[in-house]
Enzyme design. Sequence first.
Site: not given
Length: 227
Positions: A94, A97
């Site tokens: 994550e 990202h």
Amino acid sequence: MLYLVLICLILLIVIGPSYWVKHTMEKYSEPADRYSFTGAQLARNLLNEANLQHVGVEETKLGDHYDPSAKMVRLASDKFNGRSLTAIAVAAHEVGHAIQDRDNYPPLALRTTLVQWAAPAEKLGAGILMLAPVIMTVLRSPAAGLLFVVGGMLTLGSAALVHALTLPMEMNASFARALPILERGRYLIEGDMPHARRLLNAAAWTYVAASLMTLLNIARWVAILRR
């Protein structure tokens, strides 16, 4: 016999990725205290290293994801508070990202737009299919009902396609962003790198697995409407 084989093959293609992602995540969730730091702590450290102090890390009940509009890495409770290899790998994914967002990675912006469109599209498709029998009865027109059925299926199918199209962007977050920073920082216990690769691969396939499961929803509607 051939028909049965085809059904089994289709079910394997549709359900297989979802089962594999879930199995992989669960497999490396034990031991739960493998690391001395949590997924949230790792995410915060990696964000700071990437000069992303303005990006927050918070717990969520909506599944692990990065929100570009809120500049927030959101982790489910088992990843946010967890110290397993799964928690560490997913947190790094994550953060990957967030780094894509920092670098103005074009596919991330496209994914954000597509995913925002996909969720209401799935609800719309289901609504259209629910209306099909009503339209057919009220208008006494099988053709009108069939048109609604086709429209609903195309809407649900397009939502599944949207999720599938995000795979290259997800792979980039895992292997071009998360994996290098885990390697450089030597965050992983010796011997965990091959397992982390499997986890990062599974994290990248999460959306694709979800999109394939959407196809089962289409099949369910077909079965209902054939009755």
